[in-house]
Design an enzyme around this catalytic site. Structure first.
Site, short mmCIF file in Angstrom:
data_model
loop_
_atom_site.label_atom_id
_atom_site.label_comp_id
_atom_site.label_asym_id
_atom_site.label_seq_id
_atom_site.Cartn_x
_atom_site.Cartn_y
_atom_site.Cartn_z
N SER A 100 7.16 6.45 -6.59
CA SER A 100 6.49 4.91 -6.29
C SER A 100 7.52 3.80 -5.56
O SER A 100 7.59 3.14 -4.78
CB SER A 100 5.77 3.99 -6.65
OG SER A 100 4.62 3.80 -6.62
N LYS A 103 8.07 3.39 -1.81
CA LYS A 103 7.60 2.27 -1.25
C LYS A 103 8.32 1.45 -0.60
O LYS A 103 7.89 0.35 0.02
CB LYS A 103 6.22 1.96 -1.88
CG LYS A 103 5.04 3.12 -2.17
CD LYS A 103 4.09 1.99 -3.59
CE LYS A 103 2.82 2.68 -3.97
NZ LYS A 103 2.70 3.31 -4.81
N SER A 162 1.34 -2.21 -6.13
CA SER A 162 2.40 -0.55 -5.89
C SER A 162 1.21 0.60 -5.72
O SER A 162 1.12 1.70 -6.20
CB SER A 162 2.62 0.08 -7.30
OG SER A 162 3.51 1.08 -6.75
N LYS A 266 12.46 -2.58 -6.70
CA LYS A 266 10.47 -1.51 -7.06
C LYS A 266 10.43 -0.98 -7.81
O LYS A 266 11.61 -0.21 -8.31
CB LYS A 266 10.56 -0.52 -5.77
CG LYS A 266 9.24 -0.10 -5.53
CD LYS A 266 7.86 -1.58 -5.12
CE LYS A 266 6.45 -0.28 -5.42
NZ LYS A 266 6.77 -0.19 -6.83
#
EC number: 3.4.16.4
Length: 464
Positions: A100, A103, A162, A266
């Site tokens: 993720s 992202k 997320s 992140k």
């Protein structure tokens, strides 16, 4: 014989009576401890995870023989936010699955193509996404294609929670579908210098052909952090959003946000990717970008990747530069141009030795060891001018960083003369011939004048 047997029995009985209280007490302690541990395990699994994490954290502060932090992550990198200097790296150019952390790139493209107040349509492909998604985890699968959500709420769902579905909402609304959006992702990555990455999905769910490197991801992270909308969202510890008139509170999965200097970042995890984390830290006014990929990730409470990040950040903030080259070291040769007769003649080049006039320092790591170099751009320098001033400006460079350093060239007049000996001899011969011809012409002219005067004098005498 009978007396001996009785005596032995008495001794054994007394011994058992003396030691049995200790045995019973020991059993009681062990049994109570076991029961207490089992009760703690049943009632507080998070505490157990944290306890094991603390043990892991202590282990990760250890260093190897080179003084580098021992981390579980298989690939990692840090670089100075302002200068771009790579401070720490571990297998930073190997292809890894980003999960993720993908992202970050998705968020950057959303920010460049939509405004926070824009209404985005919830799409069919978004609804098909698995957990973790806003639709499944918060809305109990009630989101329908055609529902609208503000771009700002989608950004929060993407970066804080997320949500896998939010990434497809972005892809479909920005590019029309995820395939076209992947093309945009790859183009943007190349524009940022992330040349060893390939993106297939907007949310980072596993695909064998969806990969990046710790170095590439660090460039993407910095670009995302420099975007005001993305940065301000990543900095939120929690935030409300509205879905189908329902207000929900999202919490940031960056579990060490605001601690140890962690400004924003992140997280990511899949089984093939392991634990992934990309963050920007700041301590004492200095920012450092960090990435950890393929760390251990047992569950969502596993702090290993965060401990890894703290370890490499602690190392990076304490790191001092080593000497790459020392004052007086030869750093190769430089080709400088000149004309043999200073202002005219054919342009020629001469190779001259170059030495440093200062120490050059760097952060010692695998990338800098392989890619550091010192060069001289002599395009604006003439060999003749360097004879009078041998000090020159050199450039120390490595990946993503360069600085000006000072050096000198070992150039002499004899070297230039030797390099042009044939030209100078030929020119001298030509010059001698020209001078001789001039002298001969002048002599001939002078003789002609004398003969003419002599003839004129004789003619006048004959008339008289």
């Amino acid at each position: 014989m009978k007396k001996n047997l009785i005596l032995k029995t008495l001794i054994l009985t007394v011994s058992l009576s003396l030691f049995s209280p200790f045995a019973i007490a020991s059993y009681a302690v062990n049994n109570n401890s076991k029961q207490k541990t089992e009760a703690t395990s049943k009632t507080a699994p998070k505490a157990k995870t944290e306890a094991s994490t603390n043990t892991t954290s202590e282990a990760k502060t250890e260093t190897n023989a080179d003084g580098l932090p021992e981390i579980k992550g298989e690939a990692a990198l840090t670089f100075d936010y302002d200068t771009g200097e790579i401070i720490y790296c571990k297998d930073a150019d190997s292809k890894r699955y980003p999960a993720s952390t993908t992202k970050l790139l998705t968020a950057l493209l959303l920010s460049e193509n939509k405004k926070p107040t824009d209404q985005l349509e919830y799409t069919e492909s978004a609804k098909k996404q698995p957990e973790y998604s806003l639709n499944l985890n918060y809305m109990h699968n009630t989101m329908q294609p055609g529902d609208t959500v503000t771009a700002d709420d989608i950004m929060k769902g993407l970066l804080l929670f997320s949500g896998n579905d939010t990434a497809y909402v972005i892809a479909d609304n920005v590019a029309g579908d995820s395939t076209a959006f992947a093309d945009m992702m790859n183009k943007k990555a190349k524009d940022l210098g992330a040349n060893n990455s390939n993106f297939i999905t907007p949310n980072g769910l596993h695909n064998d052909n969806h990969y990046t490197t710790a170095y590439d991801l660090s460039l993407i992270l910095k670009a995302a952090f420099e975007n005001d909308w993305v940065k301000s969202t990543m900095e939120l510890d929690k935030a409300p959003i509205t879905l189908k008139n329902s207000k929900i509170i999202l919490e940031n999965r960056n579990l060490t946000l605001g601690k140890n200097g962690n400004l924003a970042g992140k997280t990511g995890t899949t089984v093939p990717a392991g634990g992934c984390l990309a963050t920007v830290y700041e301590r004492d006014g200095r920012k450092i970008v960090g990435v950890v990929l393929k760390s251990r990730q047992i569950d969502n409470a596993d702090m290993t990747k965060f401990n890894d990040m703290d370890a490499i950040m602690n190392y990076s903030y304490a790191a001092t530069k080593s000497v790459y080259k020392t004052k007086g070291d030869d750093v190769g040769t430089a080709d400088v141009s000149y004309k043999p007769f200073i202002l005219f003649g054919p342009t020629k080049t001469i190779s001259v030795p170059v030495k440093l006039t200062q120490d050059v320092n760097y952060y010692k790591n695998a990338i800098n060891d392989a890619e550091s170099k010192i060069t001289f751009d002599g395009t604006n320098s003439s060999a003749w001018s360097l004879l009078s001033n041998k000090n020159i400006k050199l450039t120390y460079s490595t990946r993503h960083y360069s600085e000006e350093v000072t050096g000198s060239v070992d150039i002499t007049l004899s070297a230039i003369l030797k390099d042009n000996l044939i030209i100078y001899i030929a020119s001298l011969v030509v010059l001698i011939i020209i001078i001789t011809l001039i002298l001969l012409i002048k002599a001939m002219a002078s003789n002609a004048k004398r003969r003419k005067r002599s003839y004129s004098n004789r003619s006048r005498r004959r008339r008289y």
